[in-house]
Design a protein around this motif. Structure first.
Motif, PDB file in Angstrom:
ATOM      1  N   ASP A  91       0.829  -1.209   0.000  1.00  0.00           N
ATOM      2  CA  ASP A  91       0.000   0.000   0.000  1.00  0.00           C
ATOM      3  C   ASP A  91       0.863   1.258   0.000  1.00  0.00           C
ATOM      4  O   ASP A  91       0.613   2.201  -0.747  1.00  0.00           O
ATOM      5  N   ARG A  92       1.893   1.281   0.837  1.00  0.00           N
ATOM      6  CA  ARG A  92       2.772   2.461   0.913  1.00  0.00           C
ATOM      7  C   ARG A  92       3.537   2.652  -0.393  1.00  0.00           C
ATOM      8  O   ARG A  92       3.824   3.763  -0.802  1.00  0.00           O
ATOM      9  N   ARG A  93       3.877   1.538  -1.030  1.00  0.00           N
ATOM     10  CA  ARG A  93       4.625   1.615  -2.300  1.00  0.00           C
ATOM     11  C   ARG A  93       3.746   2.142  -3.429  1.00  0.00           C
ATOM     12  O   ARG A  93       4.180   2.975  -4.213  1.00  0.00           O
ATOM     13  N   THR A  94       2.513   1.668  -3.485  1.00  0.00           N
ATOM     14  CA  THR A  94       1.656   2.023  -4.623  1.00  0.00           C
ATOM     15  C   THR A  94       0.831   3.279  -4.393  1.00  0.00           C
ATOM     16  O   THR A  94       0.353   3.883  -5.347  1.00  0.00           O
ATOM     17  N   ASN A  95       0.634   3.665  -3.143  1.00  0.00           N
ATOM     18  CA  ASN A  95      -0.201   4.836  -2.853  1.00  0.00           C
ATOM     19  C   ASN A  95       0.592   5.913  -2.117  1.00  0.00           C
ATOM     20  O   ASN A  95       0.123   6.446  -1.119  1.00  0.00           O
ATOM     21  N   ALA A  96       1.771   6.211  -2.622  1.00  0.00           N
ATOM     22  CA  ALA A  96       2.606   7.235  -1.986  1.00  0.00           C
ATOM     23  C   ALA A  96       1.891   8.583  -2.056  1.00  0.00           C
ATOM     24  O   ALA A  96       1.380   8.971  -3.093  1.00  0.00           O
ATOM     25  N   THR A  97       1.833   9.278  -0.917  1.00  0.00           N
ATOM     26  CA  THR A  97       1.160  10.579  -0.852  1.00  0.00           C
ATOM     27  C   THR A  97       2.201  11.692  -0.797  1.00  0.00           C
ATOM     28  O   THR A  97       3.387  11.448  -0.916  1.00  0.00           O
ATOM     29  N   GLY A  98       1.735  12.914  -0.619  1.00  0.00           N
ATOM     30  CA  GLY A  98       2.637  14.068  -0.512  1.00  0.00           C
ATOM     31  C   GLY A  98       3.686  13.862   0.566  1.00  0.00           C
ATOM     32  O   GLY A  98       4.863  14.131   0.372  1.00  0.00           O
ATOM     33  N   GLU A  99       3.237  13.410   1.740  1.00  0.00           N
ATOM     34  CA  GLU A  99       4.178  13.103   2.815  1.00  0.00           C
ATOM     35  C   GLU A  99       4.598  11.653   2.652  1.00  0.00           C
ATOM     36  O   GLU A  99       3.901  10.745   3.066  1.00  0.00           O
ATOM     37  N   LYS A 100       5.744  11.452   2.047  1.00  0.00           N
ATOM     38  CA  LYS A 100       6.169  10.096   1.715  1.00  0.00           C
ATOM     39  C   LYS A 100       6.614   9.332   2.953  1.00  0.00           C
ATOM     40  O   LYS A 100       7.285   9.868   3.811  1.00  0.00           O
ATOM     41  N   SER A 101       6.255   8.078   2.960  1.00  0.00           N
ATOM     42  CA  SER A 101       6.687   7.203   4.048  1.00  0.00           C
ATOM     43  C   SER A 101       8.109   6.726   3.748  1.00  0.00           C
ATOM     44  O   SER A 101       8.609   6.872   2.625  1.00  0.00           O
ATOM     45  N   TYR A 102       8.713   6.107   4.754  1.00  0.00           N
ATOM     46  CA  TYR A 102      10.042   5.523   4.581  1.00  0.00           C
ATOM     47  C   TYR A 102      10.007   4.479   3.466  1.00  0.00           C
ATOM     48  O   TYR A 102      10.898   4.425   2.610  1.00  0.00           O
ATOM     49  N   VAL A 103       8.954   3.663   3.474  1.00  0.00           N
ATOM     50  CA  VAL A 103       8.817   2.605   2.467  1.00  0.00           C
ATOM     51  C   VAL A 103       8.748   3.210   1.069  1.00  0.00           C
ATOM     52  O   VAL A 103       9.471   2.796   0.159  1.00  0.00           O
ATOM     53  N   ALA A 104       7.875   4.208   0.889  1.00  0.00           N
ATOM     54  CA  ALA A 104       7.717   4.830  -0.425  1.00  0.00           C
ATOM     55  C   ALA A 104       9.031   5.454  -0.893  1.00  0.00           C
ATOM     56  O   ALA A 104       9.413   5.322  -2.064  1.00  0.00           O
ATOM     57  N   SER A 105       9.734   6.125   0.016  1.00  0.00           N
ATOM     58  CA  SER A 105      10.992   6.788  -0.372  1.00  0.00           C
ATOM     59  C   SER A 105      12.060   5.766  -0.754  1.00  0.00           C
ATOM     60  O   SER A 105      12.841   5.991  -1.679  1.00  0.00           O
ATOM     61  N   LEU A 106      12.080   4.615  -0.063  1.00  0.00           N
ATOM     62  CA  LEU A 106      13.073   3.589  -0.395  1.00  0.00           C
ATOM     63  C   LEU A 106      12.762   2.960  -1.757  1.00  0.00           C
ATOM     64  O   LEU A 106      13.665   2.721  -2.563  1.00  0.00           O
ATOM     65  N   PHE A 107      11.485   2.713  -2.023  1.00  0.00           N
ATOM     66  CA  PHE A 107      11.100   2.174  -3.333  1.00  0.00           C
ATOM     67  C   PHE A 107      11.441   3.172  -4.441  1.00  0.00           C
ATOM     68  O   PHE A 107      11.831   2.787  -5.543  1.00  0.00           O
ATOM     69  N   GLU A 108      11.283   4.450  -4.139  1.00  0.00           N
ATOM     70  CA  GLU A 108      11.592   5.483  -5.128  1.00  0.00           C
ATOM     71  C   GLU A 108      13.081   5.476  -5.491  1.00  0.00           C
ATOM     72  O   GLU A 108      13.461   5.767  -6.628  1.00  0.00           O
ATOM     73  N   LYS A 109      13.931   5.124  -4.528  1.00  0.00           N
ATOM     74  CA  LYS A 109      15.380   5.090  -4.778  1.00  0.00           C
ATOM     75  C   LYS A 109      15.796   3.878  -5.603  1.00  0.00           C
ATOM     76  O   LYS A 109      16.915   3.819  -6.098  1.00  0.00           O
ATOM     77  N   GLY A 110      14.903   2.903  -5.707  1.00  0.00           N
ATOM     78  CA  GLY A 110      15.160   1.763  -6.586  1.00  0.00           C
ATOM     79  C   GLY A 110      15.661   0.510  -5.892  1.00  0.00           C
ATOM     80  O   GLY A 110      16.002   0.514  -4.710  1.00  0.00           O
ATOM     81  N   ILE A 111      15.718  -0.536  -6.687  1.00  0.00           N
ATOM     82  CA  ILE A 111      16.017  -1.869  -6.155  1.00  0.00           C
ATOM     83  C   ILE A 111      17.446  -1.964  -5.598  1.00  0.00           C
ATOM     84  O   ILE A 111      17.685  -2.683  -4.626  1.00  0.00           O
ATOM     85  N   ASN A 112      18.379  -1.247  -6.202  1.00  0.00           N
ATOM     86  CA  ASN A 112      19.754  -1.307  -5.690  1.00  0.00           C
ATOM     87  C   ASN A 112      19.841  -0.816  -4.251  1.00  0.00           C
ATOM     88  O   ASN A 112      20.545  -1.403  -3.421  1.00  0.00           O
TER      89      ASN A 112
END
Length: 199
Positions: A119-140
């Protein structure tokens, strides 16, 4: 196995049907002595149908049979827990269960955590969670975090602080679940491989 079929005047006892693998409750039926004997003899779950007033093997028309795996009697000897391998949907309405739920493997809180990560990965909001921000940085970056947490678990395993060891273990598992999702998998995919290795 002693079963009290005489507690009720109709000679029927409830039979709770549970998937042997997922542990999901699929349905509730009723058995008399003859239905139980036929179930044991054929390894196909057979009930006494109160509507049809006869023995009824689940799936006799649809083909969606319940293959018997195990059978237990409760503490009062008047209710059965029958574990099965279902072939197809269990409910006559075409759903996995008679409660319209999906019959899938569940790991309790871990499954809930997987859902939260998704949910955090697919529904990232304005205030990004730790999970969303890590997914944004990519798999590496996610893979790097798993490596870092694994090293920390090893280090803490050599020390005597159980609290630190358990916390680092939790961090490792959390980041590993994220890495699985980044690769398009879930914990269930790993469990399936482990089950395949079982001897």
């Amino acid at each position: 196995m002693t079963i009290d079929f005489n507690k009720n005047n109709d000679g029927l006892i409830p039979a709770i049907i549970q998937d042997a693998n997922t542990k999901t409750v699929l349905m509730l039926g009723y058995m008399n002595k003859e239905a139980l004997e036929k179930t044991k003899a054929t390894n196909l779950v057979t009930f006494y149908s109160r509507t049809k007033q006869r023995l009824w093997t689940k799936g006799e028309e649809s083909g969606n049979v319940l293959n018997l795996v195990d059978l237990k009697v409760d503490c009062d000897n008047d209710t059965l827990l029958i574990q099965v391998n279902p072939k197809g949907p269990t409910c006559h309405k075409g759903t996995d269960t008679c409660w319209d739920t999906t019959n899938s493997e569940s790991y309790g809180f871990i499954s809930k955590l997987e859902s939260t990560i998704e949910d955090r990965r697919t529904n990232a909001t304005g205030e990004k969670s730790y999970v969303a921000s890590l997914f944004e940085k990519g798999i590496n970056k996610i893979a790097q975090k798993v490596g870092e947490e694994a090293v920390e678990v090893v280090i803490e395993a050599k020390d005597n602080d159980d609290n630190l060891f358990l916390n680092e273990s939790a961090d490792l598992l959390f980041h590993y679940l994220m890495l699985l999702q980044a690769k398009g998998f879930k914990l269930d995919d790993v469990v399936s491989i482990l089950k395949g290795r079982e001897k």
